[in-house]
Structures are given as structure tokens and as C-alpha cells.
Design an enzyme around this catalytic site. Structure first.
Site, PDB file in Angstrom:
ATOM      1  N   LYS A 122       0.815  -1.214   0.000  1.00 39.15           N
ATOM      2  CA  LYS A 122       0.000   0.000   0.000  1.00 39.15           C
ATOM      3  C   LYS A 122       0.849   1.263   0.000  1.00 39.15           C
ATOM      4  CE  LYS A 122      -4.067  -2.049   2.205  1.00 39.15           C
ATOM      5  NZ  LYS A 122      -4.979  -2.018   3.378  1.00 39.15           N
ATOM      6  N   LYS A 203      -8.983 -11.063  -9.974  1.00 42.66           N
ATOM      7  CA  LYS A 203     -10.205 -11.047  -9.190  1.00 42.66           C
ATOM      8  C   LYS A 203     -10.988  -9.765  -9.448  1.00 42.66           C
ATOM      9  CE  LYS A 203      -9.152 -13.886  -5.128  1.00 42.66           C
ATOM     10  NZ  LYS A 203      -9.048 -13.881  -3.647  1.00 42.66           N
ATOM     11  N   LYS A 206     -12.294  -3.543  -6.581  1.00 49.65           N
ATOM     12  CA  LYS A 206     -12.365  -2.097  -6.718  1.00 49.65           C
ATOM     13  C   LYS A 206     -10.995  -1.504  -7.023  1.00 49.65           C
ATOM     14  CE  LYS A 206     -16.605  -0.702  -6.201  1.00 49.65           C
ATOM     15  NZ  LYS A 206     -17.251   0.055  -7.288  1.00 49.65           N
TER      16      LYS A 206
END
Length: 337
Positions: A122, A203, A206
Site C-alpha cells: 500500500k 479477481k 475495486k
């Protein structure tokens, strides 16, 4: 639906699964997790916090997080989580989470936090890296340990966090005496394998900027049909479930099977062309989501009722969390106020 109190039922296993209020739920979230949570709530003491404080680890537009938290809560309820059966609450409504998190931040080491792979992933995606993004595994540990959770359903990307939670609990217990119950990471019953309609090797997510490949739970039925009929397949015509050789077709079969209560292999029977497969998959998804969208519309029209239900959940959660936190405060030796 009027609910004045949550039914208290003896359960042998307490299960906790939280979710961040970031964006709407999509078909992959529902078939892969939420539908399974709805089943588990009838056999376990299930806790489902909407973890809004975790969302603050990245900058938020003023006023938007509260709206997103309410909306996520409504989607969970519309997706089958019953506030009369399980405990749905907002993380920031139970202040014990943040106080316990500080005690755990002082128990976990800098080195352990530095090795968390999700922080590395991240932080590489953001210009501003908050201290909270670095230390949030301690808050996540508090989310779990405050409720003496027996099991935490996780995917592979969260196993490291549950192992760290166990290590934190063990270290605290070793230093200050029995306080926290180390939880078990469990792999939930296999949900449907739902991939992006335009990128079937990834997958549905979002985080992947693929609006045409993602079916949101609240999408208009016409948009759902359009997205599924435009799904990527291949240049062949044989309909069979073969993830490696035919990822696009296999994704459609997985979705159709999950929506109709069949295996992907069973769903493939009777099809010889992709067109009918896409049409039937689209129809099945529209029908699957119809009651969810209807229930969401009811909840959205009465936000005060959702807030009331969340308060019931927070009251129940706080009654449990306060006992655990007081045990931690006493064992560590903090002065009683």
C-alpha cells in the site's frame, strides 16, 4: 422491521469479520464472502464491524466517510446480515478499540510492523504514507482481541495479520498475565471464484480500474446485463469449466453456478455457444441481486432506522469490549480512574 433488542443466544464459537467502508460491494464480495457470513451468523456468534477507523489511514474527503459507513452498513444488511441475529456495528462507535490499540502498539515491535507485506504494497501506491497505515495492524489486533474471537475468516492476504495478532496476544499475556485469547485464522467455506469480466485472470476488485469488468451489487439491471454480455471469453466455442485454458468462460460458469446453486461444471451442461451462456448468467445475476437491491432501497429510505440498528450493535459490542479492555488495563497496572 422493528427491532428493540438483539437476541442473545448461547454459541460455541465466536467469529469476527470486518470490512472497510470503501466503495460499494460488488458481486465478488457478495458471492465470495458476504453470502457466507449470512450463513455463518446462524451457527456462530458473529461480529461484523464496519471498520471506519482503518479507512482514515488514507486521506478522506470531509464528511464523506460517515456517508460511506452508513451505506456499507446498509449493504451488509441488505446482503443478508440480520442485526437481530449477528452483531453489526461501526468501529469508531466503540471507543475501546482505539484505547486497546495503543496498548497493543506498545506491545508489537517496529520490526514486526516493518515486515507486514500489505504495508509495503500500500505504501508503494501512495504519496502520503500516514503513521496509521504503518501501525494499523495493532488496531486490527484490537478489533479481534477485544471480543475474544475464536475464529477470523481470512484469505491468504490476511493470514500474516492474524499471525501477528496471535503473537501480540501471546506477548501481552506473557508480560502481564492471561488477558487476550489468541484467535485462529480459518479459511471459510469456498465461495464463488468471481473474476473481472474484462480481465478474467484477475479477481473482481475495486482496486482494479475496470468499471466494465465489475458488477456492483447496486448496479441497474440493464447495466448488469450489458456488462455480462460484453464479458471477455475466447475465440473457441466450447463451453467447459477450465480455469487455465478458458478463464473467461470459466468465470461466467462460476458466476452462473453460484447464482443458481450449482457447481461450475453442472452449470456448463447444455451449452454449446457463448451467447446463451452470457444471457442466462446475466438473468441469473439480476434475479440474485433483485431482493438485495429492494432491501437496500428500504434501508436507504430510512437512515434513522439503520442508525438505530447500528446503535444496538455498538451497545452489545461495547459491553463485551469494555470487559476485555478493563482486564488489560488492570493486568498492565494502569491506575483505575
Amino acid at each position: 422491521m422493528e427491532i428493540s433488542a438483539v437476541r442473545w443466544r448461547p454459541m460455541t464459537t465466536r467469529v469476527l469479520s470486518g470490512i472497510q467502508p470503501s466503495g460499494d460491494l460488488h458481486l465478488g464480495n457478495y458471492l465470495g464472502a458476504i453470502r457466507n457470513w449470512a450463513r455463518i451468523q446462524h451457527t456462530a456468534d458473529a461480529f461484523h464491524p464496519v471498520v471506519d477507523l482503518h479507512a482514515v489511514t488514507v486521506p478522506q474527503a470531509p464528511g464523506e466517510l460517515g456517508k460511506a459507513t452508513l451505506r456499507m452498513s446498509q449493504m451488509l444488511m441488505a446482503g443478508g446480515l440480520d442485526p437481530e441475529v449477528c452483531t453489526i456495528f461501526v468501529q469508531s462507535h466503540v471507543r475501546e478499540h482505539t484505547e486497546c490499540a495503543w496498548l497493543l502498539e506498545c506491545t508489537v515491535s517496529f520490526g514486526e510492523l516493518s515486515r507486514m507485506t500489505q504495508f509495503k504494497d500500500k505504501s508503494n501506491q501512495q504519496e502520503f504514507i500516514s503513521a496509521g497505515l504503518f501501525t494499523y495492524p495493532a488496531l486490527q489486533a484490537a478489533d479481534i482481541l477485544l471480543y475474544d474471537a475464536d475464529e477470523v475468516p481470512v484469505g491468504d492476504d490476511q493470514r500474516q495479520h492474524i499471525e501477528l495478532t496471535r503473537d501480540i496476544a501471546d506477548r501481552f499475556n506473557s508480560r502481564y498475565g492471561p488477558t487476550f485469547k489468541p484467535p485462529e485464522a480459518v479459511v471459510p467455506a469456498a465461495g464463488a471464484r468471481v473474476m473481472d469480466l474484462q480481465h478474467p485472470t484477475h479477481k473482481m476488485s475495486k482496486s482494479l480500474d475496470s468499471p466494465r469488468g465489475t458488477v456492483d451489487l447496486l448496479d441497474d439491471p440493464a447495466d448488469i446485463v450489458r456488462k455480462i454480455k460484453a464479458a471477455v471469453t475466447d475465440s473457441e466455442s466450447e463451453v467447459r469449466y477450465d480455469i487455465k485454458a478458458k478463464p473467461g468462460v470459466s468465470n461466467l460458469l462460476s458466476i452462473l453456478g453460484a447464482a443458481t446453486g450449482r457447481t461450475p461444471e453442472e452449470a456448463a451442461e447444455g451449452y454449446s455457444m457463448y451467447g446463451p451462456l452470457k444471457a442466462d448468467t446475466a438473468d441469473a445475476v439480476v434475479e440474485l441481486l433483485r431482493p438485495i437491491q429492494a432491501r437496500f432501497a428500504e434501508l436507504e429510505a430510512d437512515p434513522a432506522e439503520t442508525s438505530r440498528l447500528l446503535k444496538i450493535g455498538a451497545d452489545k459490542a461495547r459491553a463485551i469490549a469494555a470487559v476485555t479492555l478493563e482486564r488489560a488495563r488492570t493486568n498492565i497496572g494502569l491506575l483505575t480512574p
